[in-house]
Every structure is written in C-alpha cells, then in structure tokens.
Design a protein around this motif. Structure first.
Motif, short mmCIF file in Angstrom:
data_model
loop_
_atom_site.label_atom_id
_atom_site.label_comp_id
_atom_site.label_asym_id
_atom_site.label_seq_id
_atom_site.Cartn_x
_atom_site.Cartn_y
_atom_site.Cartn_z
N PHE A 58 0.84 -1.20 0.00
CA PHE A 58 0.00 0.00 0.00
C PHE A 58 0.87 1.25 0.00
CE2 PHE A 58 -2.67 -3.24 2.05
CZ PHE A 58 -3.75 -3.20 1.19
N ALA A 59 0.51 2.20 -0.84
CA ALA A 59 1.30 3.43 -0.92
C ALA A 59 0.76 4.51 0.00
CB ALA A 59 1.31 3.95 -2.35
N PHE A 60 -0.54 4.44 0.34
CA PHE A 60 -1.17 5.47 1.15
C PHE A 60 -1.72 4.86 2.45
CE2 PHE A 60 -1.60 6.96 -3.22
CZ PHE A 60 -1.18 8.27 -3.12
N ARG A 61 -1.71 5.69 3.48
CA ARG A 61 -2.21 5.30 4.79
C ARG A 61 -2.95 6.51 5.34
NH1 ARG A 61 0.85 5.74 10.09
NH2 ARG A 61 -0.16 4.25 11.50
N TYR A 62 -4.23 6.34 5.70
CA TYR A 62 -4.95 7.55 6.07
C TYR A 62 -5.69 7.47 7.40
CZ TYR A 62 -9.44 5.72 4.16
OH TYR A 62 -10.58 5.01 3.90
N GLN A 63 -5.89 8.68 7.95
CA GLN A 63 -6.42 8.86 9.29
C GLN A 63 -7.30 10.11 9.33
OE1 GLN A 63 -5.98 7.46 12.56
NE2 GLN A 63 -7.36 9.09 13.23
N TYR A 64 -8.48 10.00 9.94
CA TYR A 64 -9.33 11.18 10.12
C TYR A 64 -8.77 12.08 11.22
CZ TYR A 64 -13.44 10.52 7.17
OH TYR A 64 -14.30 10.44 6.10
N LEU A 65 -8.83 13.38 11.00
CA LEU A 65 -8.63 14.38 12.04
C LEU A 65 -10.00 14.96 12.36
CD1 LEU A 65 -5.41 16.21 10.75
CD2 LEU A 65 -5.58 14.29 12.35
N ALA A 66 -10.46 14.76 13.57
CA ALA A 66 -11.85 15.08 13.91
C ALA A 66 -11.93 15.60 15.33
CB ALA A 66 -12.71 13.82 13.72
N PHE A 101 -4.49 12.64 5.55
CA PHE A 101 -5.36 13.04 6.66
C PHE A 101 -6.68 13.58 6.10
CE2 PHE A 101 -1.04 13.42 8.28
CZ PHE A 101 -1.14 12.81 9.53
N SER A 102 -7.79 13.00 6.57
CA SER A 102 -9.10 13.54 6.23
C SER A 102 -9.47 14.56 7.30
CB SER A 102 -10.15 12.43 6.17
OG SER A 102 -9.98 11.67 5.00
N TYR A 103 -9.52 15.83 6.89
CA TYR A 103 -9.71 16.92 7.84
C TYR A 103 -11.21 17.17 8.01
CZ TYR A 103 -8.66 21.27 10.27
OH TYR A 103 -8.55 22.26 11.22
N TYR A 104 -11.78 16.54 9.04
CA TYR A 104 -13.23 16.55 9.27
C TYR A 104 -13.52 17.34 10.55
CZ TYR A 104 -17.99 14.62 9.40
OH TYR A 104 -19.35 14.46 9.40
N MET A 105 -13.20 18.62 10.53
CA MET A 105 -13.26 19.42 11.75
C MET A 105 -14.46 20.36 11.82
SD MET A 105 -10.81 18.40 13.62
CE MET A 105 -10.65 19.68 14.86
N LEU A 106 -14.94 20.83 10.70
CA LEU A 106 -15.99 21.85 10.74
C LEU A 106 -17.30 21.28 11.26
CD1 LEU A 106 -16.53 24.82 10.09
CD2 LEU A 106 -17.36 24.08 7.85
N ARG A 107 -17.69 20.12 10.80
CA ARG A 107 -18.95 19.51 11.20
C ARG A 107 -19.03 19.35 12.71
NH1 ARG A 107 -23.69 18.71 12.47
NH2 ARG A 107 -24.51 16.60 12.64
#
Length: 234
Positions: A58-66, A101-107
């Motif tokens: 796998f080339a990508f590894r992702y994590q939510y920022l919440a 990083f999935s930047y899920y902060m506004l909601r």
C-alpha cells in the motif's frame, strides 16, 4: 481509498484511449512527488503502519482528524499541541507510505455540532469565533506537516463539506455564499472575501505559507445534487 483508486482508473481510461484528442487539449501535470502509477491505501490507526505495510504494498495510509476545532476534544488534543500529526506522519514515512489526513473538523465544531449536518455546517461557517478556531486548528496541522519538507503529505479537505456548500449556493455561484474568512481577523487571511470562494482560497493560502509539501485533496461529493445514489435512482 480502494474505491477512489478504481474511480481514478476509470477516469484515466479516456485519456489513455484518446491520446490524440488529449494531446491537443493538454492535461495538467501530476503534483510534484505524486506516484506515477495507480496506488491504493487503507485507513490505519496509530501504531499500525508496520502491520499494514507487511499486509500489502500500500502506498497510502490515512487517518481522520476530527473532534471539532473549539470543543476541547479535537485531534490537536489527542497528543499535546497537535503532536498526533507529527507522530502519524513519522510512522508512515518510516514504513514508506504516504500519510493522508481527512480533515473533518468543521462539522464537529460548536455551535453547529448538535444540529442536522447541513444546518450545523452552515451555522459554523457563519460564526466568526468558530471559523477563527477552525483556521487556527488548520494552521497547527500545516505547521506540523510542514516540518517534513521534501515529503509528500496529503490533506483531504472537508469530506462532504463542498457538497453542502453547493446546496446552499445560488446557481453554483460561490462568490455569493457568505462564509467568515477575513472577518476572523487572522492576519494571513487579510483581503480574502467573506465568501465560500474566499474560504477555499484561505485553505490554499495557509497551505502555501506553512506546508508547501502538502497536497490538498477534495472529495468528489454527490451531496450537492440533493440525491444519494446509494438509495435513490434519479
């Protein structure tokens, strides 16, 4: 992420099949440092990079920022002063994967976090103090990511957010949709319009200032259509 990889493969079929046509139109270059082959990635929590790397190439590894920008529970509190991002980036790079990083902060920010999503997001975008906290939180992440110059890091900006903005717009004109930008008083955002257009430009400006190694990614959201094609067949 695997689904997004498949989507990329499908959309590339056109340019590959019709090379003569696209040669005339021209395609933008890949972002600097971006893989030249189709790559896949998976969601993976802290401490899991070695196991993920061992399970496949796998080339990508992702994590939510919440957690919200002004709730006292956001990602910046998971380790002191935003060190969570530094640790996750370092772990990913050591195991030869690109951190996303999935930047899920506004909601999840106040005051709109306990309202229906579309309403809550709109309320937060209109609240000066909320947006000031949002930009400050984003700047903290970018400072952390910018400490890895020469390394590609991806920030997936606001999943679903852009679809909700589109639903609120009139004739898809983002210059008419109010959002607090320069009104927050942050010096880096001076001169930007207090609109959805200014909001998008503010994110790019902060990235350019603090983390030019970060690539901004955007959700191909269907929310702007008012239809959810998982449940409806318009």
């Amino acid at each position: 992420m695997a689904a997004l990889g498949l989507l990329a493969a499908v959309t590339l079929a056109g340019p590959l099949a019709f090379a003569s046509e696209t040669a005339a139109v021209g395609l933008p270059p890949l972002p600097r440092g971006w893989p030249v082959t189709l790559e896949l990635g998976l969601s993976d929590g802290p401490g899991g990079a070695a196991r993920l790397r061992a399970s496949g190439r796998f080339a990508f590894r992702y994590q939510y920022l919440a957690g919200g920008a002004n709730t006292g529970q956001g990602w910046a509190t998971w380790n002191p002063n935003g060190a969570f991002a530094t640790l996750y980036i370092g772990e990913s790079l050591r195991h030869r994967m690109i951190p996303v990083f999935s930047y899920y902060m506004l909601r999840q920010s106040a005051p709109g976090f306990d309202e229906a999503e579309a309403i809550g997001i709109h309320r937060n975008l209109q609240t000066t103090a909320t947006m000031r906290a949002y930009y400050a939180d984003l700047k903290l992440f970018l400072r952390r990511a910018g400490a890895f110059p020469g390394h590609l890091i991806v920030l997936h900006v606001g999943p679903d957010l852009w679809g909700y903005l589109q639903r609120r717009s009139v004739h898809d004109d983002v210059t008419l949709l109010p959002v607090k930008v320069a009104a927050t008083g942050l010096p880096e955002l001076a001169g930007l319009p207090n609109t959805a257009s200014g909001f998008a430009r503010a994110i790019v400006r902060l990235r350019d200032l603090y983390a030019p190694n970060v690539r901004l990614a955007y959700h191909l959201s269907i929310w702007g259509t008012g239809e959810d094609i998982a449940y409806t067949d318009p």
